[in-house]
Design a protein around this motif. Sequence first.
Motif, PDB file in Angstrom:
ATOM      1  N   ALA A  86       0.839  -1.208   0.000  1.00 34.12           N
ATOM      2  CA  ALA A  86       0.000   0.000   0.000  1.00 34.12           C
ATOM      3  C   ALA A  86       0.869   1.252   0.000  1.00 34.12           C
ATOM      4  CB  ALA A  86      -0.926   0.005   1.211  1.00 34.12           C
ATOM      5  N   VAL A  87       1.946   1.247   0.764  1.00 31.14           N
ATOM      6  CA  VAL A  87       2.840   2.407   0.825  1.00 31.14           C
ATOM      7  C   VAL A  87       3.591   2.554  -0.493  1.00 31.14           C
ATOM      8  CG1 VAL A  87       4.887   3.343   1.963  1.00 31.14           C
ATOM      9  CG2 VAL A  87       3.046   2.365   3.327  1.00 31.14           C
ATOM     10  N   ILE A  88       3.998   1.455  -1.062  1.00 26.54           N
ATOM     11  CA  ILE A  88       4.679   1.502  -2.359  1.00 26.54           C
ATOM     12  C   ILE A  88       3.737   2.061  -3.425  1.00 26.54           C
ATOM     13  CG2 ILE A  88       5.710   0.080  -4.185  1.00 26.54           C
ATOM     14  CD1 ILE A  88       6.807  -1.713  -1.889  1.00 26.54           C
ATOM     15  N   ALA A  89       2.466   1.675  -3.386  1.00 26.73           N
ATOM     16  CA  ALA A  89       1.486   2.209  -4.337  1.00 26.73           C
ATOM     17  C   ALA A  89       1.315   3.715  -4.139  1.00 26.73           C
ATOM     18  CB  ALA A  89       0.156   1.488  -4.170  1.00 26.73           C
ATOM     19  N   CYS A  90       1.314   4.174  -2.875  1.00 23.16           N
ATOM     20  CA  CYS A  90       1.218   5.613  -2.600  1.00 23.16           C
ATOM     21  C   CYS A  90       2.425   6.347  -3.177  1.00 23.16           C
ATOM     22  CB  CYS A  90       1.134   5.876  -1.091  1.00 23.16           C
ATOM     23  SG  CYS A  90      -0.405   5.350  -0.313  1.00 23.16           S
ATOM     24  N   ASN A  91       3.612   5.762  -3.018  1.00 24.37           N
ATOM     25  CA  ASN A  91       4.830   6.386  -3.540  1.00 24.37           C
ATOM     26  C   ASN A  91       4.814   6.452  -5.063  1.00 24.37           C
ATOM     27  OD1 ASN A  91       5.875   6.811  -1.007  1.00 24.37           O
ATOM     28  ND2 ASN A  91       7.100   4.946  -0.995  1.00 24.37           N
ATOM     29  N   VAL A  92       4.331   5.407  -5.698  1.00 28.74           N
ATOM     30  CA  VAL A  92       4.240   5.398  -7.160  1.00 28.74           C
ATOM     31  C   VAL A  92       3.261   6.478  -7.626  1.00 28.74           C
ATOM     32  CG1 VAL A  92       3.469   4.042  -9.153  1.00 28.74           C
ATOM     33  CG2 VAL A  92       4.943   2.997  -7.425  1.00 28.74           C
ATOM     34  N   ALA A  93       2.126   6.582  -6.932  1.00 30.86           N
ATOM     35  CA  ALA A  93       1.137   7.605  -7.289  1.00 30.86           C
ATOM     36  C   ALA A  93       1.709   9.009  -7.076  1.00 30.86           C
ATOM     37  CB  ALA A  93      -0.126   7.417  -6.455  1.00 30.86           C
ATOM     38  N   LEU A  94       2.459   9.200  -5.994  1.00 31.87           N
ATOM     39  CA  LEU A  94       3.092  10.497  -5.729  1.00 31.87           C
ATOM     40  C   LEU A  94       4.088  10.846  -6.833  1.00 31.87           C
ATOM     41  CD1 LEU A  94       3.622  12.959  -3.902  1.00 31.87           C
ATOM     42  CD2 LEU A  94       5.259  11.555  -2.644  1.00 31.87           C
ATOM     43  N   GLY A  95       4.888   9.886  -7.226  1.00 29.87           N
ATOM     44  CA  GLY A  95       5.858  10.120  -8.298  1.00 29.87           C
ATOM     45  C   GLY A  95       5.181  10.460  -9.619  1.00 29.87           C
ATOM     46  N   THR A  96       4.090   9.781  -9.921  1.00 28.86           N
ATOM     47  CA  THR A  96       3.337  10.057 -11.146  1.00 28.86           C
ATOM     48  C   THR A  96       2.743  11.457 -11.112  1.00 28.86           C
ATOM     49  OG1 THR A  96       2.822   7.714 -11.359  1.00 28.86           O
ATOM     50  CG2 THR A  96       1.439   9.252 -12.597  1.00 28.86           C
ATOM     51  N   CYS A  97       2.191  11.834  -9.958  1.00 23.86           N
ATOM     52  CA  CYS A  97       1.597  13.161  -9.808  1.00 23.86           C
ATOM     53  C   CYS A  97       2.665  14.246  -9.974  1.00 23.86           C
ATOM     54  CB  CYS A  97       0.927  13.270  -8.441  1.00 23.86           C
ATOM     55  SG  CYS A  97       0.062  14.827  -8.142  1.00 23.86           S
ATOM     56  N   MET A  98       3.808  14.059  -9.325  1.00 22.29           N
ATOM     57  CA  MET A  98       4.870  15.060  -9.413  1.00 22.29           C
ATOM     58  C   MET A  98       5.447  15.153 -10.823  1.00 22.29           C
ATOM     59  SD  MET A  98       6.880  14.878  -5.844  1.00 22.29           S
ATOM     60  CE  MET A  98       6.149  15.594  -4.387  1.00 22.29           C
ATOM     61  N   ALA A  99       5.529  14.030 -11.507  1.00 26.39           N
ATOM     62  CA  ALA A  99       5.989  14.066 -12.900  1.00 26.39           C
ATOM     63  C   ALA A  99       4.995  14.832 -13.760  1.00 26.39           C
ATOM     64  CB  ALA A  99       6.177  12.643 -13.429  1.00 26.39           C
ATOM     65  N   GLY A 100       3.717  14.662 -13.484  1.00 26.28           N
ATOM     66  CA  GLY A 100       2.699  15.422 -14.205  1.00 26.28           C
ATOM     67  C   GLY A 100       2.842  16.916 -13.960  1.00 26.28           C
ATOM     68  N   CYS A 101       3.156  17.281 -12.722  1.00 26.49           N
ATOM     69  CA  CYS A 101       3.384  18.700 -12.410  1.00 26.49           C
ATOM     70  C   CYS A 101       4.559  19.245 -13.210  1.00 26.49           C
ATOM     71  CB  CYS A 101       3.683  18.879 -10.922  1.00 26.49           C
ATOM     72  SG  CYS A 101       2.273  18.645  -9.835  1.00 26.49           S
ATOM     73  N   ALA A 102       5.609  18.458 -13.284  1.00 21.48           N
ATOM     74  CA  ALA A 102       6.816  18.921 -13.974  1.00 21.48           C
ATOM     75  C   ALA A 102       6.583  19.095 -15.469  1.00 21.48           C
ATOM     76  CB  ALA A 102       7.961  17.942 -13.739  1.00 21.48           C
ATOM     77  N   THR A 103       5.702  18.285 -16.042  1.00 19.30           N
ATOM     78  CA  THR A 103       5.491  18.392 -17.486  1.00 19.30           C
ATOM     79  C   THR A 103       4.383  19.363 -17.867  1.00 19.30           C
ATOM     80  OG1 THR A 103       4.016  16.478 -17.452  1.00 19.30           O
ATOM     81  CG2 THR A 103       6.324  16.063 -17.944  1.00 19.30           C
ATOM     82  N   VAL A 104       3.473  19.656 -16.947  1.00 14.34           N
ATOM     83  CA  VAL A 104       2.343  20.529 -17.278  1.00 14.34           C
ATOM     84  C   VAL A 104       2.449  21.884 -16.585  1.00 14.34           C
ATOM     85  CG1 VAL A 104      -0.156  20.796 -17.144  1.00 14.34           C
ATOM     86  CG2 VAL A 104       0.811  18.568 -17.710  1.00 14.34           C
ATOM     87  N   ALA A 105       2.558  21.873 -15.275  1.00 13.35           N
ATOM     88  CA  ALA A 105       2.475  23.132 -14.516  1.00 13.35           C
ATOM     89  C   ALA A 105       3.664  24.054 -14.753  1.00 13.35           C
ATOM     90  CB  ALA A 105       2.327  22.839 -13.031  1.00 13.35           C
ATOM     91  N   LEU A 106       4.817  23.521 -15.048  1.00 13.28           N
ATOM     92  CA  LEU A 106       5.978  24.385 -15.288  1.00 13.28           C
ATOM     93  C   LEU A 106       5.803  25.236 -16.537  1.00 13.28           C
ATOM     94  CD1 LEU A 106       9.138  22.347 -14.316  1.00 13.28           C
ATOM     95  CD2 LEU A 106       8.322  24.456 -13.301  1.00 13.28           C
ATOM     96  N   PHE A 107       4.947  24.798 -17.447  1.00 15.39           N
ATOM     97  CA  PHE A 107       4.763  25.535 -18.681  1.00 15.39           C
ATOM     98  C   PHE A 107       3.476  26.340 -18.705  1.00 15.39           C
ATOM     99  CE2 PHE A 107       7.460  21.852 -19.655  1.00 15.39           C
ATOM    100  CZ  PHE A 107       8.598  22.540 -20.009  1.00 15.39           C
ATOM    101  N   ALA A 108       2.752  26.330 -17.588  1.00 11.63           N
ATOM    102  CA  ALA A 108       1.511  27.114 -17.496  1.00 11.63           C
ATOM    103  C   ALA A 108       1.867  28.596 -17.329  1.00 11.63           C
ATOM    104  CB  ALA A 108       0.690  26.643 -16.313  1.00 11.63           C
TER     105      ALA A 108
END
Length: 83
Positions: free
Chosen positions: A58-80
């Motif tokens: 469960a914790v590993i799944a949370c970490n994977v989801a966190l990494g995916t979310c942060m990667a999304g921020c880096a690819t989308v929000a930085l260019f907003a």
Amino acid sequence: MNLKLAGALLVAASAAPAAVGGPIAYGICQTGCNGLAVACYAGAGFTFGVTIIGGPPAVIACNVALGTCMAGCATVALFAPTP
């Protein structure tokens, strides 16, 4: 300021590329990701930020989801656009 200098500044400013990087949007996005990670950890019965050796799935799944979310921020929000 004389008219020639003002004209030169206007030409230089119009030729400069527009700034579209969004450090504010990136920070807000990262904060949202961390809030979701805290909720995910709490839902799994753990505390976010505490080191767990050999983490449960469960914790590993949370970490994977966190990494995916942060990667999304880096690819989308930085260019907003920044307001």
